[in-house]
Design a protein around this motif. Structure first.
Motif, PDB file in Angstrom:
ATOM      1  N   ASP A   1       6.995  74.995  19.640  1.00 11.88           N
ATOM      2  CA  ASP A   1       8.365  75.484  19.743  1.00 11.88           C
ATOM      3  C   ASP A   1       9.035  75.183  21.073  1.00 11.88           C
ATOM      4  O   ASP A   1      10.245  75.352  21.201  1.00 11.88           O
TER       5      ASP A   1
ATOM      6  N   PHE B   1      23.217  66.071  23.929  1.00 14.48           N
ATOM      7  CA  PHE B   1      23.324  66.452  22.519  1.00 14.48           C
ATOM      8  C   PHE B   1      24.771  66.416  22.017  1.00 14.48           C
ATOM      9  O   PHE B   1      25.011  66.512  20.820  1.00 14.48           O
TER      10      PHE B   1
ATOM     11  N   ARG C   1      15.369  63.133  18.179  1.00 17.38           N
ATOM     12  CA  ARG C   1      16.485  63.956  18.632  1.00 17.38           C
ATOM     13  C   ARG C   1      16.312  65.407  18.156  1.00 17.38           C
ATOM     14  O   ARG C   1      16.583  66.352  18.887  1.00 17.38           O
ATOM     15  N   GLN C   2      15.839  65.539  16.920  1.00 18.36           N
ATOM     16  CA  GLN C   2      15.639  66.877  16.381  1.00 18.36           C
ATOM     17  C   GLN C   2      14.542  67.629  17.139  1.00 18.36           C
ATOM     18  O   GLN C   2      14.687  68.798  17.484  1.00 18.36           O
TER      19      GLN C   2
ATOM     20  N   ALA D   1      15.750  68.619  20.546  1.00 20.32           N
ATOM     21  CA  ALA D   1      16.597  69.819  20.481  1.00 20.32           C
ATOM     22  C   ALA D   1      15.729  71.063  20.332  1.00 20.32           C
ATOM     23  O   ALA D   1      15.928  72.071  21.010  1.00 20.32           O
ATOM     24  N   ARG D   2      14.744  70.981  19.439  1.00 25.31           N
ATOM     25  CA  ARG D   2      13.870  72.130  19.214  1.00 25.31           C
ATOM     26  C   ARG D   2      13.223  72.582  20.534  1.00 25.31           C
ATOM     27  O   ARG D   2      13.179  73.767  20.853  1.00 25.31           O
ATOM     28  N   LEU D   3      12.774  71.603  21.314  1.00 24.41           N
ATOM     29  CA  LEU D   3      12.037  71.928  22.540  1.00 24.41           C
ATOM     30  C   LEU D   3      12.946  72.261  23.724  1.00 24.41           C
ATOM     31  O   LEU D   3      12.537  73.002  24.613  1.00 24.41           O
ATOM     32  N   CYS D   4      14.139  71.674  23.750  1.00 26.07           N
ATOM     33  CA  CYS D   4      14.916  71.660  25.001  1.00 26.07           C
ATOM     34  C   CYS D   4      16.331  72.224  24.926  1.00 26.07           C
ATOM     35  O   CYS D   4      17.032  72.226  25.932  1.00 26.07           O
ATOM     36  N   TRP D   5      16.782  72.671  23.746  1.00 29.41           N
ATOM     37  CA  TRP D   5      18.203  73.042  23.628  1.00 29.41           C
ATOM     38  C   TRP D   5      18.560  74.192  24.558  1.00 29.41           C
ATOM     39  O   TRP D   5      19.561  74.174  25.243  1.00 29.41           O
ATOM     40  N   THR D   6      17.715  75.222  24.532  1.00 26.75           N
ATOM     41  CA  THR D   6      18.007  76.370  25.385  1.00 26.75           C
ATOM     42  C   THR D   6      16.722  77.047  25.831  1.00 26.75           C
ATOM     43  O   THR D   6      15.845  77.237  25.003  1.00 26.75           O
TER      44      THR D   6
ATOM     45  N   HIS E   1      26.743  74.472  19.785  1.00 26.95           N
ATOM     46  CA  HIS E   1      27.132  74.075  21.140  1.00 26.95           C
ATOM     47  C   HIS E   1      27.898  75.224  21.797  1.00 26.95           C
ATOM     48  O   HIS E   1      27.624  75.591  22.933  1.00 26.95           O
TER      49      HIS E   1
ATOM     50  N   ASN F   1      25.554  78.160  22.497  1.00 24.98           N
ATOM     51  CA  ASN F   1      24.282  77.792  23.114  1.00 24.98           C
ATOM     52  C   ASN F   1      23.077  78.375  22.365  1.00 24.98           C
ATOM     53  O   ASN F   1      22.208  79.033  22.941  1.00 24.98           O
TER      54      ASN F   1
ATOM     55  N   ASN G   1      19.970  77.287  19.706  1.00 22.19           N
ATOM     56  CA  ASN G   1      19.224  76.094  19.305  1.00 22.19           C
ATOM     57  C   ASN G   1      19.386  75.818  17.802  1.00 22.19           C
ATOM     58  O   ASN G   1      18.927  76.598  16.977  1.00 22.19           O
ATOM     59  N   PRO G   2      20.045  74.698  17.449  1.00 24.77           N
ATOM     60  CA  PRO G   2      20.276  74.425  16.025  1.00 24.77           C
ATOM     61  C   PRO G   2      18.984  74.171  15.257  1.00 24.77           C
ATOM     62  O   PRO G   2      18.943  74.349  14.035  1.00 24.77           O
ATOM     63  N   ALA G   3      17.928  73.776  15.964  1.00 22.81           N
ATOM     64  CA  ALA G   3      16.657  73.510  15.282  1.00 22.81           C
ATOM     65  C   ALA G   3      16.035  74.800  14.745  1.00 22.81           C
ATOM     66  O   ALA G   3      15.172  74.754  13.874  1.00 22.81           O
ATOM     67  N   PHE G   4      16.467  75.938  15.255  1.00 25.61           N
ATOM     68  CA  PHE G   4      15.953  77.219  14.758  1.00 25.61           C
ATOM     69  C   PHE G   4      16.983  77.941  13.879  1.00 25.61           C
ATOM     70  O   PHE G   4      16.821  79.132  13.577  1.00 25.61           O
TER      71      PHE G   4
ATOM     72  N   LYS H   1       9.893  86.423  14.892  1.00 24.27           N
ATOM     73  CA  LYS H   1       9.682  85.380  15.894  1.00 24.27           C
ATOM     74  C   LYS H   1      10.874  85.333  16.847  1.00 24.27           C
ATOM     75  O   LYS H   1      10.713  85.178  18.053  1.00 24.27           O
TER      76      LYS H   1
ATOM     77  N   PRO I   1      21.396  68.177  16.262  1.00 23.89           N
ATOM     78  CA  PRO I   1      20.058  67.925  15.719  1.00 23.89           C
ATOM     79  C   PRO I   1      19.357  69.214  15.292  1.00 23.89           C
ATOM     80  O   PRO I   1      19.354  70.191  16.028  1.00 23.89           O
ATOM     81  N   GLY I   2      18.796  69.178  14.093  1.00 23.34           N
ATOM     82  CA  GLY I   2      18.069  70.343  13.600  1.00 23.34           C
ATOM     83  C   GLY I   2      18.898  71.195  12.665  1.00 23.34           C
ATOM     84  O   GLY I   2      18.361  71.956  11.871  1.00 23.34           O
TER      85      GLY I   2
ATOM     86  N   ILE J   1      17.000  65.671   8.211  1.00 25.41           N
ATOM     87  CA  ILE J   1      16.928  64.276   8.658  1.00 25.41           C
ATOM     88  C   ILE J   1      17.466  63.354   7.559  1.00 25.41           C
ATOM     89  O   ILE J   1      18.184  62.395   7.847  1.00 25.41           O
TER      90      ILE J   1
END
Lengths: 260, 391
Positions: A70, A136, A174-175, A178-183, B137, B140, B142-145, B172, B291-292, B296
């Motif tokens: 994560d 991003f 990219r996905q 984002a998962r690792l680094c977005w916030t 955006h 802030n 995370n779109p992956a979650f 989580k 992304p996320g 995909i």
């Protein structure tokens, strides 16, 4: 020219894809958010003097992500397992961008197997008052403008027409990035507190025109890591391996050879 | 079919030439473009319109949540919903919806909605959405979650509404030592839930599940796609869940303009609906699809087609052909809506009778014509099944 082999290594529940080439002291290269391609301009040249290992991080390139990964802390502990699985000892570690962040996180956790550390245009810290670029949110044209300083590299990047398989890899990279680094965006607020633990030869390489992590980020890392060396390349953006290739290679090799 | 009046509350005073300098009316458009004097007038007017919809006999009035944009001026829709709760008498007050993943403590949504449900004595509909991609955006998050957070927040809210507290919630993304909602919802077991969506199989399956049976509200799709999603909903219910979906579970949100004749409708609506699609809803792919947020495979298809999803260039006539906007005389609009009802068994229609820059007088005329000449036609009208050959 030495042969490049691609293999998979099972570490926990991850089938890690990695490329190897060359002989000599081991140099483990960690790629950034854009995947392993950022190391390609220097990979073969480095393999002339080192046993180079370049993995695709979980979720990037040819390595599938496990559901539990994560954040960069997870990636960094995972790489401590990888280092053990590979039986690496007294190896050189170099990371670019997000990979530089991972390298620093690995180092503050356990540096005793690492002979030298090189951080290139590295994520991982925030410098207040100097906003980092938002990779991003940028269009492809804006991204190229922030990543490369020199017109020839910009033109080359814009002219690239990726095929369907390459597009899929780019989207996956990219996905996962984002998962690792977005916030928090591309940094760990706690990392600054622990960079003093990097009690090993450390080199910081940066471009003066990096549009993602502007030059003050290089100086901040330099100040936070005791005894670190810093070199900033002129007219160079986020990828010194491309835009300052020869100087980069020379400096990295001289540094690692001196880090005996 | 039930009728709802949706007001997005766009910043209608927007300088439409903004796009000569900025890529979107979302996120990147400086808020110097917002004039609070105009904003005050717009809020007042839009709330008048929502209240008038209640007088006109609409079954519900709807608001929603958007952030850092001229597209909709309701970052906190409960402010408007709270006022509507007191100033409307019969219409359901619908928040369609709150963007659950964007909120760091979903318990606040459970509380807010429970208050509205109590104040209105159950005259309330709760909408849950993921928020636009661009809002990841803006907030802030995370779109992956996004999906993980949506489901976890939803579960927390439903449990907070239905279980006796205090109890802990162990998630989580959300962790609460104490979940003990005051006030509890008025409606038993909990307020009616709608899921506005642009259509994905995953969302449809989830909404249709027998534990939920939530109303699936399709937003901004060509009618041919809407038809597919609605069929999918019914089929999933029948084949996988063993029950027959009720019409009330299927809803459509649609901008509509009714005037005296087709010609007048076209002339009056055209600049405003085109401003809606091309100016207010103008978002480059990078901002729209972080992304996320999207699979995909969808992103790859968009990329291969080199397609800007919301890049402008939409013409009213084309939108009308696609069924993403309908306009005309009351007879024309009735005919289109009959077709929609017959083809999919639509139970809920959320009309957007104000859109983009449409001014107050035309909005009021549109509302009156719709309420008096279109709505009554459908009261008690059942779906007429259309044979495949006739379609």
């Amino acid at each position: 020219m030495s042969e490049i082999t691609t293999e998979t290594l099972t570490v926990r529940d991850v089938e890690l894809t990695l490329r190897r080439a060359g002989e000599g002291e081991t140099l483990l290269l960690l790629h950034g958010a854009n995947g392993s391609m950022s190391w390609l301009p220097v990979f073969e040249a480095l393999a002339e003097n080192y046993h180079v290992i370049l993995p695709d991080h979980p979720g990037f390139g040819d390595t599938e992500a496990p559901g539990w990964m994560d954040n960069i802390s997870d990636v960094s502990y995972f790489y401590l397992d990888v280092i053990e699985a590979l039986g690496l000892d007294q190896f050189h570690l170099a990371g670019h961008s997000m990979g530089g962040w991972i390298a620093a996180e690995i180092g503050v956790r356990d540096a005793h197997r690492i002979k030298s550390l090189t951080l290139i245009s590295a994520a991982g810290i925030r410098v207040d008052g100097t906003p980092m670029g938002d990779l991003f949110a940028w269009s492809p044209e804006e991204t190229v403008g922030h990543v490369f300083a020199q017109k020839s590299f910009r033109d080359q990047a814009l002219a690239m027409e990726p095929n369907e398989a390459q597009i899929e890899v780019m989207l996956r990279n990219r996905q996962m990035a984002a998962r690792l680094c977005w916030t928090p965006r591309l940094h760990n607020p706690d990392l600054r507190k622990w960079l003093h633990r990097l009690d090993l030869p450390t080199l910081i390489l940066w471009g003066d025109s990096d549009g993602i992590f502007p030059e003050p980020y290089a100086h901040a890392y330099h100040e936070l890591i005791p005894g670190s060396e810093l070199e900033v390349y002129e007219n160079c953006g986020h990828v010194p391996m491309a835009e300052a290739r020869d100087a980069f290679l020379g400096r990295l090799q001289a540094f690692t050879q001196g880090a005996a | 079919m039930d009728f709802f009046f949706f007001n997005l509350m766009p910043y209608g005073a927007l300088d439409l030439d903004y796009d000569k300098k900025y890529a979107s009316a979302n996120l990147v458009l400086p808020n110097s473009y917002y004039d609070p004097e105009e904003g005050h007038k717009l809020y007042t007017r839009y709330m008048d319109e929502l209240e008038y919809a209640d007088e006109l006999g609409f079954d519900g009035v709807c608001v929603n949540e958007h952030h850092q944009t001229a597209y909709g001026m309701m970052p906190t829709p409960a402010v408007i919903a709270g006022a509507l709760a007191r100033n409307t008498k019969n219409a359901k007050v619908c928040v369609l919806g709150r963007a659950l993943p964007l909120i760091n403590n979903p318990l606040m949504v459970a509380e807010e909605f429970a208050m509205l449900d109590n104040i209105t004595a159950g005259r309330f509909v709760a909408g849950f959405v993921r928020g636009l991609g661009v809002e990841y955006h803006a907030m802030n998050i995370n779109p992956a979650f996004s999906l993980e957070r949506f489901h976890e927040a939803h579960d927390l809210i439903i449990r907070a509404w239905t279980e006796t507290g205090p109890f802990p919630f162990e998630g989580k993304h959300y962790n609460m030592q104490y979940v003990n909602l005051w006030p509890r919802p008025y409606t038993k077991p909990h307020p009616e839930v709608w899921i506005p969506s642009q259509g994905s199989e995953e969302t449809i399956r989830w909404a249709a599940h027998p534990d939920r049976r939530y109303t699936y509200l399709n937003v901004y799709s060509p009618f041919s796609a809407v038809e597919g999603f609605m069929e999918q909903y019914r089929r999933v219910c029948e084949d996988d869940y063993g029950y027959e979906a009720e019409d009330r579970q299927l809803g459509l949100a649609l901008p509509i303009y009714v005037a005296e004749t087709d010609e007048i409708a076209a002339r009056e609506a055209k600049p405003h609906i085109e401003a809606f699609f091309n100016k207010f809803l103008r978002i480059p792919n990078e901002l729209l699809l972080p992304p996320g947020y999207t699979s995909i495979s969808s992103l790859k298809a968009i990329r291969l087609a080199k397609r800007e999803m919301l890049g402008g260039g939409k013409e009213m006539e084309r939108m009308n052909d696609l069924g993403m906007f309908i306009y005309g005389s009351a007879a024309t609009v009735r005919e289109r809506l009959e077709e929609f009802q017959d083809r999919v068994g639509l139970g809920q229609l959320c009309t957007l009778l104000q859109f983009g820059t449409l001014p107050h007088d035309l909005t009021m005329k549109n509302m009156e014509l719709f309420a008096t000449e279109v709505m009554p036609h459908f009261r008690g009208r059942e779906r007429r099944l259309v044979s495949a050959a006739a379609q």
